[in-house]
Every structure is written in structure tokens, then in C-alpha cells.
Design a protein around this motif. Structure first.
Motif, PDB file in Angstrom:
ATOM      1  N   UNK A   1       0.819  -1.207   0.000  1.00 28.45           N
ATOM      2  CA  UNK A   1       0.000   0.000   0.000  1.00 28.45           C
ATOM      3  C   UNK A   1       0.854   1.259   0.000  1.00 28.45           C
ATOM      4  N   UNK A   2       2.025   1.186   0.626  1.00 28.99           N
ATOM      5  CA  UNK A   2       2.898   2.358   0.680  1.00 28.99           C
ATOM      6  C   UNK A   2       3.447   2.730  -0.690  1.00 28.99           C
ATOM      7  N   UNK A   3       3.457   1.775  -1.602  1.00 30.37           N
ATOM      8  CA  UNK A   3       3.930   2.029  -2.962  1.00 30.37           C
ATOM      9  C   UNK A   3       2.767   2.245  -3.919  1.00 30.37           C
ATOM     10  N   UNK A   4       1.698   1.448  -3.764  1.00 37.99           N
ATOM     11  CA  UNK A   4       0.619   1.487  -4.753  1.00 37.99           C
ATOM     12  C   UNK A   4      -0.245   2.737  -4.608  1.00 37.99           C
ATOM     13  N   UNK A   5      -0.377   3.297  -3.414  1.00 39.59           N
ATOM     14  CA  UNK A   5      -1.133   4.548  -3.264  1.00 39.59           C
ATOM     15  C   UNK A   5      -0.458   5.689  -4.025  1.00 39.59           C
ATOM     16  N   UNK A   6       0.853   5.907  -3.855  1.00 39.78           N
ATOM     17  CA  UNK A   6       1.512   6.910  -4.703  1.00 39.78           C
ATOM     18  C   UNK A   6       1.448   6.570  -6.188  1.00 39.78           C
ATOM     19  N   UNK A   7       1.538   5.278  -6.513  1.00 38.54           N
ATOM     20  CA  UNK A   7       1.528   4.877  -7.913  1.00 38.54           C
ATOM     21  C   UNK A   7       0.208   5.248  -8.592  1.00 38.54           C
ATOM     22  N   UNK A   8      -0.912   4.858  -7.982  1.00 39.10           N
ATOM     23  CA  UNK A   8      -2.206   5.171  -8.589  1.00 39.10           C
ATOM     24  C   UNK A   8      -2.528   6.657  -8.480  1.00 39.10           C
ATOM     25  N   UNK A   9      -2.116   7.276  -7.376  1.00 33.41           N
ATOM     26  CA  UNK A   9      -2.362   8.699  -7.246  1.00 33.41           C
ATOM     27  C   UNK A   9      -1.704   9.488  -8.358  1.00 33.41           C
ATOM     28  N   UNK A  10      -0.453   9.144  -8.650  1.00 33.00           N
ATOM     29  CA  UNK A  10       0.275   9.892  -9.677  1.00 33.00           C
ATOM     30  C   UNK A  10      -0.185   9.500 -11.075  1.00 33.00           C
TER      31      UNK A  10
ATOM     32  N   UNK B   1      -8.279   4.557  -2.269  1.00 34.22           N
ATOM     33  CA  UNK B   1      -8.040   5.748  -1.441  1.00 34.22           C
ATOM     34  C   UNK B   1      -7.393   6.839  -2.280  1.00 34.22           C
ATOM     35  N   UNK B   2      -6.387   6.460  -3.067  1.00 34.55           N
ATOM     36  CA  UNK B   2      -5.671   7.441  -3.894  1.00 34.55           C
ATOM     37  C   UNK B   2      -6.574   8.094  -4.929  1.00 34.55           C
ATOM     38  N   UNK B   3      -7.668   7.420  -5.292  1.00 33.29           N
ATOM     39  CA  UNK B   3      -8.600   7.980  -6.266  1.00 33.29           C
ATOM     40  C   UNK B   3      -9.374   9.170  -5.720  1.00 33.29           C
ATOM     41  N   UNK B   4      -9.316   9.371  -4.406  1.00 32.11           N
ATOM     42  CA  UNK B   4     -10.149  10.405  -3.777  1.00 32.11           C
ATOM     43  C   UNK B   4      -9.363  11.498  -3.076  1.00 32.11           C
ATOM     44  N   UNK B   5      -8.047  11.452  -3.126  1.00 35.05           N
ATOM     45  CA  UNK B   5      -7.285  12.423  -2.335  1.00 35.05           C
ATOM     46  C   UNK B   5      -6.843  13.649  -3.134  1.00 35.05           C
ATOM     47  N   UNK B   6      -6.859  13.545  -4.464  1.00 34.88           N
ATOM     48  CA  UNK B   6      -6.554  14.719  -5.283  1.00 34.88           C
ATOM     49  C   UNK B   6      -7.878  15.330  -5.738  1.00 34.88           C
ATOM     50  N   UNK B   7      -8.429  16.186  -4.878  1.00 38.98           N
ATOM     51  CA  UNK B   7      -9.763  16.724  -5.109  1.00 38.98           C
ATOM     52  C   UNK B   7      -9.708  17.972  -5.987  1.00 38.98           C
ATOM     53  N   UNK B   8     -10.792  18.180  -6.744  1.00 33.18           N
ATOM     54  CA  UNK B   8     -10.858  19.326  -7.652  1.00 33.18           C
ATOM     55  C   UNK B   8     -10.692  20.634  -6.893  1.00 33.18           C
ATOM     56  N   UNK B   9     -11.297  20.732  -5.723  1.00 33.22           N
ATOM     57  CA  UNK B   9     -11.229  21.988  -4.975  1.00 33.22           C
ATOM     58  C   UNK B   9      -9.841  22.269  -4.400  1.00 33.22           C
ATOM     59  N   UNK B  10      -8.946  21.285  -4.434  1.00 28.83           N
ATOM     60  CA  UNK B  10      -7.591  21.482  -3.915  1.00 28.83           C
ATOM     61  C   UNK B  10      -6.599  21.914  -4.988  1.00 28.83           C
ATOM     62  N   UNK B  11      -7.056  21.989  -6.245  1.00 32.84           N
ATOM     63  CA  UNK B  11      -6.163  22.391  -7.339  1.00 32.84           C
ATOM     64  C   UNK B  11      -5.736  23.847  -7.127  1.00 32.84           C
ATOM     65  N   UNK B  12      -4.554  24.257  -7.555  1.00 30.09           N
ATOM     66  CA  UNK B  12      -3.581  23.455  -8.303  1.00 30.09           C
ATOM     67  C   UNK B  12      -2.502  22.789  -7.427  1.00 30.09           C
TER      68      UNK B  12
END
Length: 501
Positions: free
Chosen positions: A293-302, A424-435
Motif C-alpha cells: 500500500x505504501x507504494x501502490x497509493x503513490x503509484x495510482x495517485x500519480x 483511497x488514492x482515487x479520492x485524495x486529489x480533489x478538484x477543490x484542492x487544485x492546483x
């Protein structure tokens, strides 16, 4: 050249160190084959190259399509998906999440189905199914349709990655595994590069047949996947004992190398439910899930949000699509270097720690208020750190589970539960947090911290167990107190088994 000489492997008590003679048992169908040949180092290299050329190209192509199809929604987002489907709030993130839920739940059953339905039918079959689903995704008109198709895509793709890793672990000795998993997984990083290039080119089809460019991204890439699935039916083989591209003697050698790879008496192969339960009870499976999980969360997030992250730097959509390419090319190069030296040194953990360090650097840069050129530089570390260390995470647990069914179930649990980090990574980069995406980058750093804690714990535990087993064996004069059958049943808990570090 002189024909090779053949002889049965020596199973005498003096060499194997057991209280009784080690009986010869059927392993992978070897009882129907001639004795394994004695090969020189060059002959063995040529044999493995022959196996590589038959297995790896088609598997790599299939996984390239898989990762392309699950990740191209990030490019489609920039190409008008959100606007045409009228997605608001976190609906886009929810659509991403709904892929991972069935994907994670279906992985363990899919691995059990692999051996029953044969790899040469199961793997191409699911490729055809998800390729068809991806093509239909280009025709969705509403948000509920998008979510429904993403759920179907998750179910269809679930069997590929754990199935292929398990499949490769049946063919290759454990210290040849990461190079092969690395070559296979390099398709994922290449998919990121191709995705940006293809999206850039396909955007010129905007309006063709009344469809926007995002629809054509899904349709054309889905059709490509269907084509690869049809090709896989013609190319992919099952297990070594039935591989017609090898001579009977070559098949015998491949099976023999694997048979005595993890144990001096071979692995338990017959299915019994207690092997499934043994995988659930094994402490290392659950510890490795944290490492995964420590690797795959950054992987899918990016991978899912890289276009959005780079777009936040202030670039236009076409330039953003192109700028996603170089980090993935760099990641592919680092991945192959890591895989080669990891197998050569027979070590996994140092390369995982190196990848975690790269992730720490990359996300620390991107969470900071620095110029966009510096942030783009940090993106290279984020992509390379996650992609390059991922094959080692998978190979490490595969190396340390003995018994075909225990390994198959354990690796499916490892990947299946670990992939919830992708949800989890699919939900942490939220539109309202851009850029700047401070929340997203901060949570990714949290996952990296989990890796920096759980990886050293695994190293320390493995070192202590290996040292204890070595001391006990020496105290008994190098003779095991267990029979050959008991040793096979013990698997990775046997006194002669040594964990890979």
C-alpha cells in the motif's frame, strides 16, 4: 555440439540431509517427462531466453493495454469527459473509486480460477472482455453509466496482474522473478507515456462521427485491447510440462529448476483448503500488504492525476498531455535497472527503500510552494519511485511463500487488499484542492511513511528467522528432524527455507 547428458537429480540422504530417502514425487507433470539435462551456464541462459521470448512480449502487451485502459480516464478528463457528462463535485473521483472495489474483491477468486481454466484461455479471455467494456465506455452519456462501466472494467481486469505474477512464479526460479516482473510491469510505465501521446493525437478526432475526443480515447484503445486479446489466444501457453515450444528435455529442466528452487524436496502442489488458510494466517502476507500500500497509493495517485497535476502548473491541455510522457520514460529506465540488480544481488528490500526515498523527495517538492519547473522535476521522482519499486514489492512476497497454492492465494490477498490503497488514492486529489493539491500530496507522504516503518520490520523479522533456522540446523549436525513429506508440507516454515531479504 555434443548432445547433453541426462541424469535424475540426486536425492540421497547425504546430500539432502533427511532421516529417510527423499521419495520422488510428481511436480508440475515432471513424471511424464525425461530426466532433466545437465546444462552449461550458456545453455541455461539460452533456454531462459527462449522462454522469455515466448512469454514476456505478449504478457507485457496485455498489461500495457490493462494499465492504459484503467488510467486513460485521466486523459479523457482533460479532453472533455467532465463537461459532457456534467460531472460535479467528487463524482469523477467516485467513478475512479468504483473501479477498485470489484477489482480488489475479485483478485483472489481469479487466481484460483487461473489454474482451473488454464492461463492460455483465462488471461486472453478476460482481456477480450475488458477490451469490449473499454470500447463501450466511449459511448456512455451519463454519470451512472460511467460508474457502471467502471465497475465492470474492475471485475474484468482483476484477474490479470495477480494471475500473471503467479503464472511467472510457476515458470521462473525465485531469484529470476523480479527481472521478469519488472519487464512485464514496465508496460505500466510505458502505458503512462503512450497514454499522453495517444491522447494528444486522438484529440484531433474531436467531433468525428458526432463524438468528442474523450470518447475516441476509450473506443480506439478498447479496440486495440480486443486485438491483443485475440493475439494472446494464439500465442500464450499454459504450464512448462505442456509447453510445445520447448523440447521434452527443456521442459524437464525448467520444472526441475523450479521444483528445487524454494526447497530441497520441492513444493507441495496438490490443492487443499489448508493451504488457503495458511496464506490467510501468515504474518508476512499482512505485513507485506502495508508495504504494498505504501507504494501502490503513490503509484495510482500519480498515474490517475498526473495530467491534472501538470495542468495545475499552468500549461495548456495539449502541452500537458505531452509533458506526462518524459516522467514515465524515466520511470521505465529506473524500473529495469532496479529489477536487473535486484535479481543479480538476490535482494529486494534495498531497492524498495530506494524507491520510497525517491517518493519522499518527489512529494515533498510538490507539496512545497516552489516554481513549476521545480515541481515538474519532482514529478519524475514521484513516478519513478512508485513504478520502479513496485515489481520488487510483488516479487519479495512471492519469493518468500512456498507451496503453489499458498503462494497463489497469498499473492492474490497481497495485491487484492493492497489495491484498496488505489481506491483511497482515487479520492485524495480533489478538484477543490487544485492546483497545489496539498491534501493529496500530504496523504501520499503518509503512505510513504508507512513504507519506511513496515519495510525495516520485515527485514529484521526475516533476518532473525533465517539466523534461528541456520543455528538450529547446525545444532542438529546439518540433518533435518523432519521427513521429506513433512518438509514439503511446512513450505516456507521448513528449516531449510531461507527468506529473501
Amino acid at each position: 555440439m555434443e548432445p547433453p547428458t541426462y541424469e535424475k537429480p540426486d536425492t540421497s540422504v547425504s546430500e539432502k540431509g533427511f532421516h529417510e530417502e527423499v521419495e520422488v514425487v510428481d511436480f508440475g507433470g515432471d513424471s511424464s517427462l525425461p530426466p532433466p539435462p545437465q546444462l552449461t551456464a550458456d545453455e541455461e541462459r539460452r533456454l531462459w531466453r527462449k522462454v522469455d521470448l515466448r512469454l514476456l512480449p505478449i504478457l507485457t502487451l496485455m498489461y500495457l493495454c490493462s494499465f492504459l485502459d484503467r488510467g486513460n480516464i485521466g486523459n479523457a478528463k482533460l479532453a472533455g469527459l467532465v463537461d459532457q457528462l456534467h460531472l460535479v463535485g467528487n463524482q469523477y473521483n467516485i467513478a475512479l473509486t468504483m473501479f477498485f472495489v470489484p477489482y480488489c474483491l475479485a483478485e483472489c477468486p481469479a487466481n484460483l480460477a487461473l489454474k482451473k481454466f488454464r492461463p492460455s484461455r483465462w488471461l486472453p479471455g478476460i482481456t477480450l472482455v475488458w477490451g469490449t467494456i473499454m470500447t463501450l465506455m466511449g459511448l456512455v452519456k451519463t454519470y451512472p453509466q460511467l460508474v457502471g462501466v467502471r465497475i465492470c472494467l474492475g471485475v474484468a481486469e482483476a484477474g490479470l496482474f495477480p494471475g500473471v505474477v503467479y503464472y511467472l512464479s510457476i515458470w521462473y526460479p525465485r531469484h529470476m522473478l523480479q527481472t521478469r516482473v519488472g519487464i512485464f510491469y514496465s508496460a505500466a510505465s510505458l502505458a503512462g507515456a503512450f497514454s499522453g501521446l495517444l491522447a494528444f493525437a486522438i484529440e484531433f478526432m474531436d467531433g468525428t462521427q458526432g463524438l468528442e475526443s474523450w470518447s475516441w480515447i476509450f473506443i480506439l484503445e478498447g479496440i486495440a485491447t480486443v486485438t491483443v486479446g485475440i493475439l494472446a489466444f494464439m500465442v500464450l501457453v499454459d504450464f512448462p510440462n505442456t509447453a510445445k515450444f520447448l523440447t521434452p528435455e527443456e521442459r524437464a529442466f525448467v520444472i526441475w529448476r523450479k521444483k528445487y528452487d524454494n526447497s530441497s524436496v520441492g513444493e507441495a502442489e496438490k490443492f487443499e483448503y489448508r493451504y488457503v488458510w495458511a496464506a490467510f494466517k501468515d504474518w508476512q502476507v499482512w505485513l507485506h500488504i502495508l508495504i504494498y500500500m505504501s507504494i501502490v497509493a503513490p503509484l495510482y495517485g500519480i498515474s490517475l492525476f498526473l495530467p491534472s497535476i501538470i495542468s495545475g502548473f499552468g500549461f495548456s491541455t495539449p502541452i500537458t498531455q505531452l509533458l506526462t510522457v518524459p516522467p514515465y520514460i524515466f520511470a521505465t529506465c529506473v524500473l529495469l535497472v532496479f529489477a536487473h540488480f535486484s535479481d543479480k544481488l538476490k535482494l529486494r528490500s534495498p531497492f524498495i527503500l530506494c524507491g520510497l526515498t525517491m517518493l519522499l523527495i518527489g512529494f515533498s517538492i510538490n507539496i512545497s510552494d516552489v516554481p513549476r519547473g521545480v515541481k515538474y522535476f519532482g514529478v519524475f521522482f514521484c513516478v519513478a519511485g512508485s513504478y520502479a519499486s513496485f515489481p520488487g514489492v510483488v516479487a519479495w512476497l512471492g519469493n518468500n511463500l512456498c507451496g503453489q497454492y499458498k503462494r497463489g492465494v497469498g499473492m492474490a490477498l497481497h495485491i487484492g487488499i493492497g489495491n484498496f490503497a488505489g481506491a483511497i488514492a482515487s479520492n485524495i486529489f480533489r478538484t477543490q484542492d487544485a492546483p497545489r493539491y496539498i491534501l493529496g500530496h500530504g496523504l501520499e507522504l503518509m503512505f510513504v511513511g508507512i513504507g519506511f516503518i513496515s519495510t525495516p520490520i520485515a527485514i529484521i523479522a526475516y533476518r532473525r528467522i533465517n539466523a534461528k533456522r541456520e543455528a538450529e540446523l547446525q545444532a542438529n549436525g546439518g540433518v533435518s528432524k523432519y521427513t521429506a513429506e513433512q518438509t514439503r508440507e511446512l513450505g516456507d516454515r521448513a528449516p531449510d527455507f531461507r527468506y529473501t531479504l
